[in-house]
Every structure is written in structure tokens, then in C-alpha cells.
Design an enzyme around this catalytic site. Structure first.
Site, PDB file in Angstrom:
ATOM      1  N   HIS A  54      -5.894  -6.716   5.680  1.00  0.00           N
ATOM      2  CA  HIS A  54      -7.256  -6.491   5.193  1.00  0.00           C
ATOM      3  C   HIS A  54      -8.312  -7.248   5.982  1.00  0.00           C
ATOM      4  O   HIS A  54      -9.446  -6.779   6.117  1.00  0.00           O
ATOM      5  CB  HIS A  54      -7.349  -6.873   3.720  1.00  0.00           C
ATOM      6  CG  HIS A  54      -6.480  -6.031   2.845  1.00  0.00           C
ATOM      7  ND1 HIS A  54      -6.879  -4.811   2.341  1.00  0.00           N
ATOM      8  CD2 HIS A  54      -5.207  -6.212   2.405  1.00  0.00           C
ATOM      9  CE1 HIS A  54      -5.906  -4.284   1.626  1.00  0.00           C
ATOM     10  NE2 HIS A  54      -4.875  -5.113   1.642  1.00  0.00           N
ATOM     11  N   ARG A 217      20.396  -1.872 -13.719  1.00  0.00           N
ATOM     12  CA  ARG A 217      20.286  -0.670 -14.542  1.00  0.00           C
ATOM     13  C   ARG A 217      19.021   0.129 -14.250  1.00  0.00           C
ATOM     14  O   ARG A 217      18.948   1.307 -14.589  1.00  0.00           O
ATOM     15  CB  ARG A 217      20.316  -1.027 -16.036  1.00  0.00           C
ATOM     16  CG  ARG A 217      21.687  -1.496 -16.505  1.00  0.00           C
ATOM     17  CD  ARG A 217      21.783  -1.462 -18.029  1.00  0.00           C
ATOM     18  NE  ARG A 217      23.101  -1.933 -18.458  1.00  0.00           N
ATOM     19  CZ  ARG A 217      23.351  -3.179 -18.826  1.00  0.00           C
ATOM     20  NH1 ARG A 217      22.369  -4.077 -18.836  1.00  0.00           N
ATOM     21  NH2 ARG A 217      24.568  -3.540 -19.205  1.00  0.00           N
ATOM     22  N   ILE A 240       6.094 -16.326   1.148  1.00  0.00           N
ATOM     23  CA  ILE A 240       5.554 -16.458  -0.207  1.00  0.00           C
ATOM     24  C   ILE A 240       5.834 -15.207  -1.034  1.00  0.00           C
ATOM     25  O   ILE A 240       6.289 -15.282  -2.171  1.00  0.00           O
ATOM     26  CB  ILE A 240       4.036 -16.736  -0.167  1.00  0.00           C
ATOM     27  CG1 ILE A 240       3.784 -18.112   0.430  1.00  0.00           C
ATOM     28  CG2 ILE A 240       3.403 -16.606  -1.551  1.00  0.00           C
ATOM     29  CD1 ILE A 240       2.336 -18.412   0.710  1.00  0.00           C
ATOM     30  N   ASP A 264      -0.334  -8.096   5.470  1.00  0.00           N
ATOM     31  CA  ASP A 264      -1.181  -7.953   4.288  1.00  0.00           C
ATOM     32  C   ASP A 264      -2.193  -9.091   4.229  1.00  0.00           C
ATOM     33  O   ASP A 264      -2.580  -9.556   3.147  1.00  0.00           O
ATOM     34  CB  ASP A 264      -0.345  -7.911   2.998  1.00  0.00           C
ATOM     35  CG  ASP A 264      -1.111  -7.313   1.815  1.00  0.00           C
ATOM     36  OD1 ASP A 264      -2.153  -6.662   2.051  1.00  0.00           O
ATOM     37  OD2 ASP A 264      -0.680  -7.507   0.665  1.00  0.00           O
TER      38      ASP A 264
END
Length: 371
Positions: A54, A217, A240, A264
């Protein structure tokens, strides 16, 4: 320029000691001048491509200005990230349009080449919005996408979508041949995600983050993506967002042909600790951690080259695999591998010399010129 004695990352994913020449801005069979660079004790890798970040150095792609794009491009190139596909946020349509128009008119004259847009919002699930602004979440809308893509000059390469929300099914089926559709910020279970992949989605945005986890599951998006050989998945390896064990297990599940390392990163990357912004929301940076005021992780504060180092040195991913996932795979996914992503004659001469001992950067070569 001729680079000698380095261990060169080759198209078959191995390192070989050989000479690499550049002529003008391209990799070539012969050197275009008399410059010789001794790469002894170094790896020579292709410049990296970050298809999901970003911002950095106090700027954000969503600023919607040439000044911010250029500042980001210059910083990224200095780190060895030589091609960029920055991401939008969940914002108002008119704001997104302005961002797209700025990208369309931007000329990549300095720093990393702007090679596309990753449209991360607003077609996401409110329950998994993460650091996105919920006020602007919008149902998936093919015509809205097309309007924004037109404003960008056709630069949108990736489109995030939560497949379980109203309108997602139709949007995926309608846009599957126009853009890479990425399952993201979603409450989807295994069956919903698998159906989205069958309909044409081929990517997963920051796997594990902003989605249900992998359970014995309830395998969820992670299980559906691992099952489908057509699907690629992003990983944030900043140390992180994902535990090292999970990263290693993901490489075993997917293989290094289908994983894409991303940063990111947000505007605090490359900056001191303090208060910053992401999508109009206050972010607090402390070391490598960036969070909203409520503690929600808000992107990363680590550039992609440092993510590669973390993956190799702290998560024990082989360097060969990490380079593939940070240079080769992303370039292929956004359709620029004919020009970038490998050290091949005829491609753009974007190269990085890394010290063998610690992977620190010795030299970045951008368009055939040493930075």
C-alpha cells in the site's frame, strides 16, 4: 556492463556461477560498455516484484498523486523491488476512480516500474474487513470494476472478492477473463471457496489473514486453495503476520510454484516509529509492527526484500524458493514475465547483488544502471 563471478539465479531455479551482461537497459549476450562488476561472494537475482503493498516512506498509493507513486517507486527500487503493483483500499468509488486516474497518467521515469494495480477493496466481507474501512464496503459489481479499470487505463491486474457475499458469484463468472480474481477478506468456508475457484477465481490475497484458519474439520479457504492446482496464494513473510512453522507447512502444501511473497507494506515502511495512516485510519508503528488503535494488524512495515530475508534466514525457506516466489511468480501472475522476473537476454536489466553471508544488498541495477 558485465557482472562476473556471482552466483546467478537461472530460469531453472538454481544458482550458477556465470557472467551476466547488460546493454542499455536490457540483459544481453554481450556487454554494451567496458564496465565490469565483480560479484564474488554474492548472489545475483532478478529485481523483485511486489504485487501487494500500500505504501512506504510516508506515502500511500491511495494518496492518488504522482508524487506519492514516485516516492514509493524510488524507495522500492532502492531496496531491490524493481517492479510494483500497489494496492488500493476499501474507499468510496470516486476516491478509487481518482487513484486509478493518477496511476493511468503516471510515467515510470524514476525508481521501480509501475506495472499495475491490485484492487483490494471494496468487494469484501464486513466481518473480515481487517484494517479496511467498513463504511465503504460494497457488494461485488462488475460494472463498477469496469468503470474503475477504464479510468486506470486497464491497469487493474488483481481484484479482491469475498465469494460468499451477495453478487460475488455473478461477478466472478462475468470477470474471470478480464482480471485475476483473488479470494480475500472473506468468511467463505471450504465449499464456497472451492466453488469460487471453479467459477474462475485463481488467487488468494494474503493467505491466512482476514479469513478463517485451516482446521481439521473446517479447512476453509486455505484448504480449498491448497487443493486446487490452478490457484496461487500470497504470503506475508514479515515475521508477524504468519508463524514460521505455518509458512514452512504452506510451502509443503502448495509448493514454490504457487506461492507469492508480498509485503502488504503501508506508509510507515522505511520510517521511524510513530503514527501513520492507512485507508484514512490511524495506524501506530512500533518496530516492524503496524496496528490500528484497536490492535488490528494494519498491513506490514517491512519491504518485500526484507520479507525475503526473513523467509530465508528466520523461516528457513530455501533461497531458491524465496526468489521464485518474490520475483518469478508475481511477474507471471500479473502478466509481465515477458519483460521482468528472470535474468534472461532481452528482458529488462533489473538485478540485485546480495552478499552470500547475510543476504544484505550490495548493488541494485535498475534498467541497466547501478543505483
Amino acid at each position: 556492463m558485465k557482472i562476473i563471478n556471482a552466483k546467478v539465479y537461472t530460469e531453472d531455479g538454481t544458482f550458477q556461477v556465470k557472467d551476466v551482461c547488460t546493454d542499455g537497459g536490457q540483459i544481453s549476450e554481450k556487454s554494451g560498455d567496458g564496465t565490469v562488476v565483480d560479484g564474488s561472494g554474492c548472489y545475483l537475482i532478478p529485481g523483485l516484484t511486489d504485487i501487494h503493498f500500500h505504501g512506504c516512506v510516508g506515502h500511500d498509493f491511495c494518496d492518488g498523486t504522482h508524487e506519492s507513486i514516485e516516492a514509493m517507486a524510488v524507495y522500492e527500487a532502492s531496496q531491490g523491488v524493481t517492479t510494483i503493483v500497489p494496492a488500493t483500499m476499501t474507499l468510496a468509488k470516486e476516491t478509487l476512480k481518482g487513484i486509478c486516474e493518477a496511476a493511468a497518467s503516471y510515467k515510470s521515469e524514476k525508481g521501480a516500474a509501475l506495472c499495475g494495480i491490485n484492487m483490494e477493496g471494496p468487494f469484501i466481507a464486513m466481518e473480515r474487513k481487517g484494517a479496511q474501512n467498513g463504511a465503504f464496503v460494497h457488494r461485488p459489481d462488475a460494472e463498477m470494476f469496469r468503470e474503475l479499470n477504464k479510468a486506470s487505463g486497464g491497469m487493474i491486474r488483481l481484484l479482491a472478492i469475498a465469494p460468499e457475499v451477495e453478487g460475488a458469484k455473478e461477478c466472478i463468472e462475468e470477470l474471470k477473463d478480464e482480471v485475476v480474481l483473488s479470494v480475500a477478506h472473506t468468511m467463505a468456508d471450504y465449499e464456497q471457496a472451492a466453488l469460487a475457484f471453479d467459477r474462475g477465481a485463481r488467487h488468494v490475497t494474503h493467505l491466512y489473514n482476514a479469513m478463517a484458519g485451516l482446521s481439521h474439520r473446517k479447512p476453509g479457504v486455505v484448504g480449498a486453495a491448497a487443493d486446487d492446482e490452478r490457484v496461487n496464494a500470497e504470503l506475508i513473510c514479515d515475521g508477524i503476520h504468519i508463524h514460521p512453522v505455518t509458512v514452512r507447512q504452506t510451502f509443503k502444501m502448495f509448493g514454490d510454484d504457487r506461492i507469492v511473497l508480498i509485503s502488504d507494506s503501508m506508509e510507515a515502511t522505511g520510517m521511524p516509529d510513530g503514527e501513520y495512516s492507512l485507508g484514512g485510519q490511524k495506524v501506530i508503528k512500533k518496530g516492524p509492527l503496524a496496528t490500528l488503535e484497536d490492535g488490528t494488524i494494519a498491513g506490514s512495515a517491512t519491504n518485500l526484500m526484507d520479507c525475503l530475508r526473513v523467509a530465508v534466514k528466520k523461516m528457513h525457506i530455501p533461497l531458491e524458493s524465496a526468489v521464485k516466489c518474490a520475483a518469478v511468480n508475481p511477474a507471471k501472475i500479473v502478466g509481465i514475465y515477458d519483460r521482468f522476473g528472470s535474468i534472461t537476454p532481452g528482458k529488462t536489466a533489473n538485478l540485485v547483488l546480495l552478499k552470500e553471508e547475510d543476504l544484505s544488498t550490495v548493488q541494485v541495477i535498475l534498467n541497466g544502471q547501478a543505483l
